[in-house]
Each structure stands twice: as structure tokens, then as C-alpha cells.
Design a protein around this motif. Sequence first.
Motif, PDB file in Angstrom:
ATOM      1  N   GLU A   3       0.828  -1.194   0.000  1.00  0.00           N
ATOM      2  CA  GLU A   3       0.000   0.000   0.000  1.00  0.00           C
ATOM      3  C   GLU A   3       0.869   1.254   0.000  1.00  0.00           C
ATOM      4  N   GLY A   4       1.956   1.234   0.764  1.00  0.00           N
ATOM      5  CA  GLY A   4       2.870   2.365   0.792  1.00  0.00           C
ATOM      6  C   GLY A   4       3.491   2.629  -0.567  1.00  0.00           C
ATOM      7  N   LEU A   5       3.837   1.584  -1.283  1.00  0.00           N
ATOM      8  CA  LEU A   5       4.416   1.736  -2.612  1.00  0.00           C
ATOM      9  C   LEU A   5       3.411   2.324  -3.590  1.00  0.00           C
ATOM     10  N   ARG A   6       2.141   1.893  -3.461  1.00  0.00           N
ATOM     11  CA  ARG A   6       1.107   2.445  -4.334  1.00  0.00           C
ATOM     12  C   ARG A   6       0.924   3.936  -4.082  1.00  0.00           C
ATOM     13  N   GLU A   7       0.915   4.299  -2.806  1.00  0.00           N
ATOM     14  CA  GLU A   7       0.754   5.721  -2.478  1.00  0.00           C
ATOM     15  C   GLU A   7       1.937   6.538  -2.994  1.00  0.00           C
ATOM     16  N   ARG A  11       1.852   9.674  -5.683  1.00  0.00           N
ATOM     17  CA  ARG A  11       2.462  10.977  -5.431  1.00  0.00           C
ATOM     18  C   ARG A  11       3.442  11.345  -6.546  1.00  0.00           C
ATOM     19  N   GLN A  12       4.221  10.349  -6.984  1.00  0.00           N
ATOM     20  CA  GLN A  12       5.192  10.611  -8.050  1.00  0.00           C
ATOM     21  C   GLN A  12       4.495  10.955  -9.362  1.00  0.00           C
ATOM     22  N   THR A  13       3.409  10.245  -9.659  1.00  0.00           N
ATOM     23  CA  THR A  13       2.652  10.519 -10.876  1.00  0.00           C
ATOM     24  C   THR A  13       2.044  11.913 -10.823  1.00  0.00           C
TER      25      THR A  13
END
Length: 213
Positions: A3-7, A11-13
Motif C-alpha cells: 500500500e505504501g508503494l502504491r501511495e 504521489r510521483q505521478t
Amino acid sequence: MAEGLRERKKRQTRQHISDVATGLFLERGFDAVTIAEIAEVCEVSINTVYNYFPAKEDLFMDRGAGLVDRLARSVRGRDAGESAAAAVLRELREQVEAVSPAVGLVAGYDRFLRVIEGAAALKARLWHLQQEQLNRLEETLRQEAGAAADDWLPLLVAGQLTWVHATLTTHIARAMMAGRAPDEVSREALVLLDDLEDALSAKVLNYAVRGGG
């Protein structure tokens, strides 16, 4: 962890879309750039852009939420024995002394301002953000002072403090658009801040002292 990686990916996108859009706006002007062009350069769909930024203006005014809450945040974070006005003036003075981009003291700020000047939609959005700033500050002052719903003083104080902020940032903006150096403008802005403080009444300067009356 997933979930942290998805968030983080989101943010990067979002940041990538914002950065690309800002670059295009600075190069060609706000009205000349379309959402479809931004999506194409970012290699995302138009819907993806709108998922992160509901309106085109949001792409340029990406830090609008920070502007809206800036003065209210200063009031909420004031020190013991410090009034609302003293906290706002102190933080503004610290930002000017630091030659901070937060108040427009940065090379290239004139390009950002010229994009706004050339787009009616951006000028309207900026006005709306300034009104939200006033409303947020009034609400915060009312809460911090425990003022009644019909008390007019929180609105008066909020109006005076947003006037200080607007006068300061307008002076800086005009100087930067005239090609002045940030360090030089900073020194002038500090003198202006002293003059603005002198123009405030004792009622405004002493309102909502933390730990006091």
C-alpha cells in the motif's frame, strides 16, 4: 508495504503531471496548453490527469491549499504570550529574511506571475484562494479566541492580517516582475513589513494572545 508503494507511485505521478504542466504553461502560456497535450507528454490518459487535478487551474495553482492555510497555520502555531498578529508578522518576517520562495523571493518568479497575468481563469482562481484564506483565518481566530458567532472582531482582524499579507506579496511580485534581485527586494520588504505593522491598531496587534486575554 504494498500500500505504501502504491501511495508513493501516486504521489510521483501527480508530481510529474504537475511539473510537466507547469513547464508547458511557462513556455507557452496557460490558455495555449490543453489537458490533452499534458496527458500526451506525460504518457497518461486525460482521465488520469483529471483524477489528480479536477480543473486545469489546479495544475498551475498546485500549492493553493498551502496559500489558503498559511496565515491560519501561523496563528494556530503561535507561542505562549504571542498574539495572532505577532505570530503572522513574525513568520512573514522570517520568510522575507530567509529570501524564501514562499513569499515569491526566487529567481524566475516573474515568469510564473506573467502566466497568471495572461490568463483570466488563473486570476479568478487566485482571487478565490485569497477569499478562502480570509475565511480560513477568520474561522481560526474565532476558534482560538472563543468568540461568539455574532462577534465582528475576528473578521476585522482577519481582514487586516490578510491585507498585510497581500500588500507584502504584491510589493514583492511587482519588484520581481521589474527584474529586481531577490536579496534586494528582501531588504525593501522588511522595511515595508515594519511600516505595515505600524499601521495596525492595538486592538488588532493584541488580539488572541495565547495564554493571555
